[in-house]
Design a protein around this motif. Structure first.
Motif, mmCIF file in Angstrom:
data_model
loop_
_atom_site.group_PDB
_atom_site.id
_atom_site.type_symbol
_atom_site.label_atom_id
_atom_site.label_comp_id
_atom_site.label_asym_id
_atom_site.label_seq_id
_atom_site.Cartn_x
_atom_site.Cartn_y
_atom_site.Cartn_z
ATOM 1 N N GLU A 1 27.308 43.500 29.523
ATOM 2 C CA GLU A 1 27.673 42.967 28.212
ATOM 3 C C GLU A 1 27.658 41.440 28.204
ATOM 4 N N PHE A 2 28.158 40.835 29.268
ATOM 5 C CA PHE A 2 28.151 39.371 29.376
ATOM 6 C C PHE A 2 26.717 38.845 29.262
ATOM 7 N N TYR A 3 25.814 39.453 30.007
ATOM 8 C CA TYR A 3 24.435 38.960 30.070
ATOM 9 C C TYR A 3 23.735 39.102 28.715
ATOM 10 N N LYS A 4 24.054 40.141 27.998
ATOM 11 C CA LYS A 4 23.452 40.355 26.680
ATOM 12 C C LYS A 4 23.842 39.259 25.702
ATOM 13 N N ALA B 1 25.726 36.178 26.409
ATOM 14 C CA ALA B 1 25.959 34.790 26.846
ATOM 15 C C ALA B 1 24.865 33.856 26.338
ATOM 16 N N SER B 2 25.263 32.702 25.832
ATOM 17 C CA SER B 2 24.287 31.724 25.325
ATOM 18 C C SER B 2 23.582 31.001 26.469
ATOM 19 N N ASP B 3 24.271 30.857 27.603
ATOM 20 C CA ASP B 3 23.696 30.185 28.773
ATOM 21 C C ASP B 3 23.713 31.166 29.945
ATOM 22 N N LYS B 4 22.545 31.698 30.281
ATOM 23 C CA LYS B 4 22.442 32.721 31.331
ATOM 24 C C LYS B 4 22.743 32.167 32.734
ATOM 25 N N ASN B 5 22.786 30.831 32.887
ATOM 26 C CA ASN B 5 23.086 30.237 34.188
ATOM 27 C C ASN B 5 24.543 30.450 34.601
ATOM 28 N N PHE B 6 25.381 30.793 33.630
ATOM 29 C CA PHE B 6 26.805 30.949 33.918
ATOM 30 C C PHE B 6 27.251 32.413 33.941
ATOM 31 N N VAL B 7 26.304 33.323 33.883
ATOM 32 C CA VAL B 7 26.638 34.750 33.984
ATOM 33 C C VAL B 7 25.668 35.426 34.955
ATOM 34 N N ALA B 8 26.155 36.466 35.636
ATOM 35 C CA ALA B 8 25.323 37.167 36.624
ATOM 36 C C ALA B 8 24.280 38.034 35.939
ATOM 37 N N ASN B 9 23.109 38.114 36.547
ATOM 38 C CA ASN B 9 22.040 38.977 36.043
ATOM 39 C C ASN B 9 22.318 40.412 36.490
ATOM 40 N N PRO B 10 22.427 41.362 35.554
ATOM 41 C CA PRO B 10 22.699 42.754 35.926
ATOM 42 C C PRO B 10 21.641 43.367 36.848
ATOM 43 N N ALA B 11 20.438 42.770 36.866
ATOM 44 C CA ALA B 11 19.379 43.280 37.739
ATOM 45 C C ALA B 11 19.787 43.193 39.202
ATOM 46 N N LYS B 12 20.657 42.234 39.504
ATOM 47 C CA LYS B 12 21.158 42.072 40.879
ATOM 48 C C LYS B 12 22.635 42.421 40.988
ATOM 49 N N GLY B 13 23.342 42.347 39.864
ATOM 50 C CA GLY B 13 24.782 42.589 39.903
ATOM 51 C C GLY B 13 25.517 41.328 40.319
ATOM 52 N N SER B 14 26.820 41.367 40.161
ATOM 53 C CA SER B 14 27.668 40.215 40.450
ATOM 54 C C SER B 14 28.562 40.486 41.655
ATOM 55 N N LYS B 15 28.960 39.424 42.313
ATOM 56 C CA LYS B 15 29.934 39.578 43.413
ATOM 57 C C LYS B 15 31.288 40.019 42.852
ATOM 58 N N HIS B 16 31.522 39.716 41.578
ATOM 59 C CA HIS B 16 32.705 40.257 40.902
ATOM 60 C C HIS B 16 32.626 41.789 40.867
ATOM 61 N N ASN B 17 31.417 42.311 40.650
ATOM 62 C CA ASN B 17 31.230 43.767 40.609
ATOM 63 C C ASN B 17 31.495 44.418 41.963
ATOM 64 N N ARG B 18 31.405 43.627 43.018
ATOM 65 C CA ARG B 18 31.650 44.142 44.374
ATOM 66 C C ARG B 18 33.125 44.008 44.774
ATOM 67 N N GLY B 19 33.912 43.404 43.891
ATOM 68 C CA GLY B 19 35.320 43.168 44.229
ATOM 69 C C GLY B 19 35.480 42.063 45.239
ATOM 70 N N CYS B 20 34.480 41.179 45.309
ATOM 71 C CA CYS B 20 34.461 40.130 46.329
ATOM 72 C C CYS B 20 34.417 38.724 45.740
ATOM 73 N N ALA B 21 34.789 38.583 44.482
ATOM 74 C CA ALA B 21 34.838 37.264 43.853
ATOM 75 C C ALA B 21 36.106 37.155 43.020
ATOM 76 N N VAL B 22 36.668 35.956 42.999
ATOM 77 C CA VAL B 22 37.834 35.691 42.157
ATOM 78 C C VAL B 22 37.638 34.374 41.420
ATOM 79 N N ASP B 23 38.091 34.334 40.175
ATOM 80 C CA ASP B 23 38.122 33.101 39.394
ATOM 81 C C ASP B 23 39.579 32.649 39.352
ATOM 82 N N LEU B 24 39.817 31.387 39.690
ATOM 83 C CA LEU B 24 41.214 30.947 39.775
ATOM 84 C C LEU B 24 41.357 29.442 39.691
ATOM 85 N N THR B 25 42.608 28.997 39.629
ATOM 86 C CA THR B 25 42.924 27.573 39.654
ATOM 87 C C THR B 25 44.270 27.379 40.348
ATOM 88 N N LEU B 26 44.725 26.125 40.386
ATOM 89 C CA LEU B 26 46.005 25.785 41.013
ATOM 90 C C LEU B 26 47.066 25.505 39.961
#
Length: 227
Positions: A120-123, A125-150
């Motif tokens: 859904e994101f890829y469909k 998103a206005s800038d595809k550079n900031f979203v993962a391509n479903p053809a490869k999948g995302s590290k978020h999809n693997r449960g191996c990525a986190v978005d965070l701050t301090l």
């Protein structure tokens, strides 16, 4: 002589065919069966998608995709929860402990992301550079990525960073130089402490961190409600 020429011609022809024959694409494997997911945990406990807040009670959550306050401007998650593979959560636990000693803590924006959401994101998103391509999948999809701050533990406020979360601007890049000294200091401190525990920053997003061993884990499409 004719035989030699014939052999050479056949060899060259076979070589040319080999060079032009397209390599078959590897089929993308996405686990969407809860039974299969449970079986994977049984074979290797590290496959478990652990709920971050339960494992690290003191951690702060701001799950933007469970609200309309995100680049999609719509609710993408039915539940405001964050998950990651067991070793990822163990790393976050160590990072949080070290930060707490300095008066800081982590705020999680996103963790494991079901594959269907990435589509859904890829469909949209206005800038595809900031979203993962479903053809490869995302590290978020693997449960191996986190978005965070301090955050500052006393105030609960976020530390100054070069951009807000999910900004599509050039200043979101991990090495972008034209930012305030305070934002640069905080960003570099975050990148450094995350790397210490095998969580590596994504080049164009200062808030995104990938677990070093992400290749060992399958793409997943299990909704939060089933976890």
């Amino acid at each position: 002589m004719k035989v030699s020429c014939l052999i050479f011609f056949l060899f060259f022809s076979l070589f040319a065919v080999a060079q032009t024959t397209p390599t078959p694409k590897k089929k993308l494997v996405v686990v969407n069966s809860y039974t299969q997911y449970r079986a994977a945990i049984k074979s290797n406990p590290n496959n478990e998608l652990v709920e971050i807040k339960k494992a690290i009670p003191g951690i702060s959550l701001d799950i933007r995709y469970a609200t309309k306050n995100n680049f999609m401007q719509q609710v993408m998650y039915k539940q405001a929860r964050a998950f990651a593979r067991k070793p990822v959560v163990e790393s976050l636990k160590k990072i949080q402990k070290e930060l707490n000693k300095k008066g800081y803590g982590l705020k999680i924006f996103d963790g494991y992301r079901p594959y269907a959401i990435t589509v859904e994101f890829y469909k949209k998103a206005s800038d595809k550079n900031f979203v993962a391509n479903p053809a490869k999948g995302s590290k978020h999809n693997r449960g191996c990525a986190v978005d965070l701050t301090l955050i500052n533990l006393k105030t609960g406020k976020e530390l100054e960073m070069p951009t807000p979360y999910d900004s599509f601007s050039a200043a979101a890049a991990a090495k972008y130089e034209k930012v305030s000294p305070e934002a640069k200091k905080n960003r570099n401190f975050l990148i450094s402490i995350m790397a210490k525990y095998r969580m590596n920053v994504l080049e164009n997003e200062w808030w995104h961190y990938d677990f070093a061993d992400w290749k060992n884990y399958d793409l997943m499409d299990i909704p939060f409600e089933k976890l």
